[in-house]
Write a protein that holds these residues in place. Sequence first.
Motif, short mmCIF file in Angstrom:
data_model
loop_
_atom_site.label_atom_id
_atom_site.label_comp_id
_atom_site.label_asym_id
_atom_site.label_seq_id
_atom_site.Cartn_x
_atom_site.Cartn_y
_atom_site.Cartn_z
N THR A 32 0.86 -1.19 0.00
CA THR A 32 0.00 0.00 0.00
C THR A 32 0.89 1.24 0.00
OG1 THR A 32 -1.76 -1.11 1.20
CG2 THR A 32 -1.74 1.29 1.32
N ASN A 63 -1.56 -1.00 -3.96
CA ASN A 63 -2.77 -0.19 -3.77
C ASN A 63 -2.36 1.23 -3.37
OD1 ASN A 63 -4.46 -2.30 -4.25
ND2 ASN A 63 -4.84 -2.75 -2.09
N GLU A 65 -3.64 4.41 -1.27
CA GLU A 65 -4.66 4.78 -0.27
C GLU A 65 -4.54 6.27 0.01
OE1 GLU A 65 -4.39 2.49 3.37
OE2 GLU A 65 -5.69 3.92 4.39
N THR A 88 3.78 -0.99 3.76
CA THR A 88 3.11 0.31 3.83
C THR A 88 4.14 1.38 3.54
OG1 THR A 88 1.72 -0.57 5.59
CG2 THR A 88 1.64 1.80 5.26
#
Length: 325
Positions: A32, A63, A65, A88
Amino acid sequence: MLRRLFAALALTALLGTAAAQAQDDYPSNVITIVVPFSAGGPTDTVTRLVAESMSRTLGQQINVENVGGAGGTLGAGQVAKANADGYTLLLHHIGMATSATLYRSLPYDPRTAFAPIGLVTEVPMTIVARGDFPPKDMSELLAYVKENKDTVTYANAGIGAASHLCGMLLMSAIDTQLTTVPYKGTGPAMTDLLGGQVDFMCDQTTNTTEQIKAGKIKVYAVTTEKRLDILPDTPTGMESGLDKLQVGVWHGLYAPAGTPEAIINKLSEALKTALADPTVMERFAELGTAPVPADQATPAALQAKVTSEIDRWAPIIKEAGVFAD
Ligand code: ASP
């Protein structure tokens, strides 16, 4: 006693092997990238282009975010606290450095809370307004906003955002405080500018070029030293007498501090590949920017940039006397 020591040693060795294995297998899960601004804005645009290419190189889904709010410090704070396992990441801009001064009590230290991966791009800014805003050029704009300071509205993405910084430079150059309308990113600010709900703003070419070319918004100046090839008729701030209005919005990719070096290096290599990807380069060019040279897409170059930019902006922000808290 001896047996317990052996057991402890064996466990340590096992954990070490598991950690090394996790690094070798990386990335085995979805990654992410947190963008600390709304979807559809310039940081989001840069991130999605780069993430798509990095995902191909790494063979793993990435992804994006959007965690907008507080000028980018909410999203950055979220990543500072995330697991340091490479899953992350944060793609932030110049706000990483300016927020260090704008916020006297940040929940993270921008100098130490992150493991830098590399610089991505540097994007010029443009001063733009709703299509029917009366001023015709930059000198008219300056006179107009001074005269109508109680009614004119300036959109930004919160204190710590690049649009805030640019507005701060503009307002201090003309010694006039305007009403600012903060958004979670300049994606939604652009929607309101197009709808005429807000008067003007300063934003990256990655968000403004297409709207300018389509004649949907007015452009008054670019914040670069020289005019831009994609907007050759738009004067620089300097040409308009605002010599301090020079700001380039650099973007960097980060992981939380403590992320293993092997993972950071893999990500940095994938970033370099993305920045040499013709699809990314072409789109960047259309939007008035370019990838940084390969030797800047490195942890060392980004760390140096964060430090030097904190030092560069601190006295300017202190002189302007703007603080978020
Ligand atoms: N351009 C925004 C800023 O003012 C952020 C964004 O929405 O990407 O910093």
